[in-house]
Design a protein around this motif. Structure first.
Motif, PDB file in Angstrom:
ATOM      1  N   HIS A 123      63.877  63.201  48.623  1.00  0.00           N
ATOM      2  CA  HIS A 123      63.946  64.624  48.273  1.00  0.00           C
ATOM      3  C   HIS A 123      62.935  65.026  47.212  1.00  0.00           C
ATOM      4  N   LEU A 124      62.287  64.052  46.590  1.00  0.00           N
ATOM      5  CA  LEU A 124      61.342  64.351  45.512  1.00  0.00           C
ATOM      6  C   LEU A 124      60.041  64.928  46.073  1.00  0.00           C
ATOM      7  N   PRO A 125      59.405  65.839  45.328  1.00  0.00           N
ATOM      8  CA  PRO A 125      58.118  66.384  45.798  1.00  0.00           C
ATOM      9  C   PRO A 125      57.045  65.318  45.803  1.00  0.00           C
ATOM     10  N   ARG A 126      56.076  65.462  46.690  1.00  0.00           N
ATOM     11  CA  ARG A 126      54.970  64.515  46.770  1.00  0.00           C
ATOM     12  C   ARG A 126      54.126  64.592  45.509  1.00  0.00           C
ATOM     13  N   ILE A 127      53.574  63.467  45.092  1.00  0.00           N
ATOM     14  CA  ILE A 127      52.717  63.441  43.913  1.00  0.00           C
ATOM     15  C   ILE A 127      51.236  63.406  44.302  1.00  0.00           C
ATOM     16  N   ARG A 128      50.942  63.279  45.577  1.00  0.00           N
ATOM     17  CA  ARG A 128      49.566  63.296  46.075  1.00  0.00           C
ATOM     18  C   ARG A 128      49.469  64.254  47.251  1.00  0.00           C
ATOM     19  N   GLY A 129      48.315  64.846  47.427  1.00  0.00           N
ATOM     20  CA  GLY A 129      48.081  65.681  48.597  1.00  0.00           C
ATOM     21  C   GLY A 129      47.921  64.832  49.845  1.00  0.00           C
ATOM     22  N   PRO A 130      48.044  65.432  51.026  1.00  0.00           N
ATOM     23  CA  PRO A 130      47.910  64.674  52.277  1.00  0.00           C
ATOM     24  C   PRO A 130      46.494  64.134  52.452  1.00  0.00           C
ATOM     25  N   ILE A 131      46.395  62.961  53.021  1.00  0.00           N
ATOM     26  CA  ILE A 131      45.086  62.342  53.241  1.00  0.00           C
ATOM     27  C   ILE A 131      44.848  61.983  54.707  1.00  0.00           C
ATOM     28  N   MET A 184      37.872  48.973  58.748  1.00  0.00           N
ATOM     29  CA  MET A 184      38.512  50.237  58.393  1.00  0.00           C
ATOM     30  C   MET A 184      38.297  51.277  59.488  1.00  0.00           C
ATOM     31  N   GLN A 185      37.110  51.308  60.067  1.00  0.00           N
ATOM     32  CA  GLN A 185      36.854  52.247  61.155  1.00  0.00           C
ATOM     33  C   GLN A 185      37.730  51.924  62.367  1.00  0.00           C
ATOM     34  N   ILE A 215      47.119  49.949  50.681  1.00  0.00           N
ATOM     35  CA  ILE A 215      46.411  49.203  51.722  1.00  0.00           C
ATOM     36  C   ILE A 215      45.849  47.935  51.092  1.00  0.00           C
ATOM     37  N   PRO A 216      46.041  46.774  51.713  1.00  0.00           N
ATOM     38  CA  PRO A 216      45.486  45.531  51.154  1.00  0.00           C
ATOM     39  C   PRO A 216      43.987  45.646  50.870  1.00  0.00           C
ATOM     40  N   GLY A 217      43.561  45.130  49.714  1.00  0.00           N
ATOM     41  CA  GLY A 217      42.184  45.273  49.270  1.00  0.00           C
ATOM     42  C   GLY A 217      41.159  44.681  50.215  1.00  0.00           C
ATOM     43  N   GLU A 218      41.500  43.551  50.866  1.00  0.00           N
ATOM     44  CA  GLU A 218      40.532  42.906  51.758  1.00  0.00           C
ATOM     45  C   GLU A 218      40.204  43.783  52.967  1.00  0.00           C
ATOM     46  N   LEU A 219      41.137  44.622  53.369  1.00  0.00           N
ATOM     47  CA  LEU A 219      40.885  45.553  54.471  1.00  0.00           C
ATOM     48  C   LEU A 219      39.997  46.701  54.007  1.00  0.00           C
ATOM     49  N   LEU A 220      40.266  47.218  52.824  1.00  0.00           N
ATOM     50  CA  LEU A 220      39.493  48.351  52.290  1.00  0.00           C
ATOM     51  C   LEU A 220      38.009  48.012  52.119  1.00  0.00           C
ATOM     52  N   GLU A 221      37.709  46.759  51.848  1.00  0.00           N
ATOM     53  CA  GLU A 221      36.325  46.366  51.587  1.00  0.00           C
ATOM     54  C   GLU A 221      35.530  46.095  52.862  1.00  0.00           C
ATOM     55  N   ASP A 246      34.950  59.050  55.195  1.00  0.00           N
ATOM     56  CA  ASP A 246      34.498  58.608  53.876  1.00  0.00           C
ATOM     57  C   ASP A 246      35.430  59.102  52.768  1.00  0.00           C
ATOM     58  N   GLU A 247      35.943  60.320  52.902  1.00  0.00           N
ATOM     59  CA  GLU A 247      36.887  60.831  51.911  1.00  0.00           C
ATOM     60  C   GLU A 247      38.212  60.070  51.985  1.00  0.00           C
ATOM     61  N   LEU A 248      38.619  59.752  53.196  1.00  0.00           N
ATOM     62  CA  LEU A 248      39.839  58.964  53.378  1.00  0.00           C
ATOM     63  C   LEU A 248      39.701  57.611  52.694  1.00  0.00           C
ATOM     64  N   LEU A 249      38.563  56.955  52.911  1.00  0.00           N
ATOM     65  CA  LEU A 249      38.307  55.652  52.309  1.00  0.00           C
ATOM     66  C   LEU A 249      38.324  55.734  50.782  1.00  0.00           C
ATOM     67  N   GLN A 250      37.699  56.774  50.251  1.00  0.00           N
ATOM     68  CA  GLN A 250      37.663  56.953  48.804  1.00  0.00           C
ATOM     69  C   GLN A 250      39.065  57.144  48.228  1.00  0.00           C
ATOM     70  N   LYS A 251      39.877  57.931  48.906  1.00  0.00           N
ATOM     71  CA  LYS A 251      41.253  58.163  48.446  1.00  0.00           C
ATOM     72  C   LYS A 251      42.073  56.875  48.496  1.00  0.00           C
ATOM     73  N   LEU A 252      41.913  56.120  49.572  1.00  0.00           N
ATOM     74  CA  LEU A 252      42.686  54.894  49.729  1.00  0.00           C
ATOM     75  C   LEU A 252      42.346  53.887  48.635  1.00  0.00           C
ATOM     76  N   ARG A 253      41.114  53.906  48.154  1.00  0.00           N
ATOM     77  CA  ARG A 253      40.704  52.972  47.104  1.00  0.00           C
ATOM     78  C   ARG A 253      41.389  53.296  45.774  1.00  0.00           C
ATOM     79  N   THR A 254      41.854  54.531  45.610  1.00  0.00           N
ATOM     80  CA  THR A 254      42.549  54.897  44.370  1.00  0.00           C
ATOM     81  C   THR A 254      44.045  54.622  44.464  1.00  0.00           C
TER      82      THR A 254
END
Length: 252
Positions: A122-130, A159-160, A148-154, A136-144
């Protein structure tokens, strides 16, 4: 046998049957080693949704309502013994909504739900939808984030390849709208990581609003994905908590 549940251990007379629901983009293999760390009379089944592992060629499901409706049909054949739902992060939301979808007879089989690393619904979201951002923006957001496991992000190529699954799994949570309902009578046990950047202790305690029994919150050292980084400790603690709980007169 169901395509939606990978059976890692099924015994003749289980004390309980664990249904395990992975975090976003995770598959059933997350739970493949659980049987060696849990009491021998606990069955272990992991949710295997489309779009991952052995079902990678199938389109992922981006609607929580649709996923829960399918799971409700698929799980029915297994709810003939005392059962426990275990969900981590978005998997906890799937487990919770699946529990709410069950009829009275099926709910009586579910003796406990384990909610790990997930803010109360029931709590409001703390991040906007991604989920619909350009790649590229999706990837940048996921890094913050710590989802997602780090080995996949790199690995950009991987990732594609996994982007459709990532978008679908994040859409599942981001398009979810909580609908109030009577409190669940099922026992709720909560796990929280002290180093989780997105899930606070208070946001876990807010789950009490949705359960009539007093919730149990167990703090765990580690980040959001402590179910991976502290795998053995997580599973061993889970077993030690569930064993006496399942023999409690309140849950008989």
């Amino acid at each position: 046998m169901s395509k939606w549940f990978k059976e890692f251990r099924l015994t003749d007379q289980p004390s309980c049957r664990l249904f395990c629901f992975p975090y976003a983009c995770g598959g059933a293999s997350l739970f493949r080693h659980w049987p060696r760390l849990l009491p021998a009379d606990m069955d272990v089944l992991g949710m295997q949704a489309p779009g991952r592992e052995c079902r990678y060629q199938e389109p992922p499901v981006a609607s929580l309502t649709e996923k829960v409706a399918i799971l409700r049909r698929e799980i029915d054949k297994y709810l003939d013994v005392p059962s426990v739902f275990v969900g981590h992060s978005s998997g906890a939301l799937v487990a919770f909504e699946l529990l709410r979808s069950l009829d009275h007879a099926a709910k009586r089989c579910v003796k406990a739900i384990v909610i790990s690393a997930k803010r109360a619904p029931h709590l409001p979201r703390i991040r906007g939808p991604i989920h619909d951002l350009p790649f590229d923006e999706l990837l940048q957001k996921l890094r913050t984030m710590d989802s997602i496991p780090g080995e996949l992000l790199e690995d950009r190529a991987l990732m594609q390849l996994f982007t459709p699954l990532i978008r679908a799994d994040f859409a599942l949570s981001e398009t979810y709208r909580f609908i109030a309902a009577p409190k669940e009578r099922t026992k709720a046990v909560l796990f929280w990581g002290r180093d989780d950047l997105d899930v606070s202790r208070q946001s876990m305690l807010e789950w009490q609003r949705h359960f009539s029994q007093e919730i149990e919150l167990h703090a765990f050292d580690g980040p959001h994905l402590f179910i991976r980084t502290h795998h053995d400790q997580f599973v061993e603690r889970l077993g030690s908590i569930l064993k006496p709980l399942l023999h409690s007169p309140e849950l008989a």
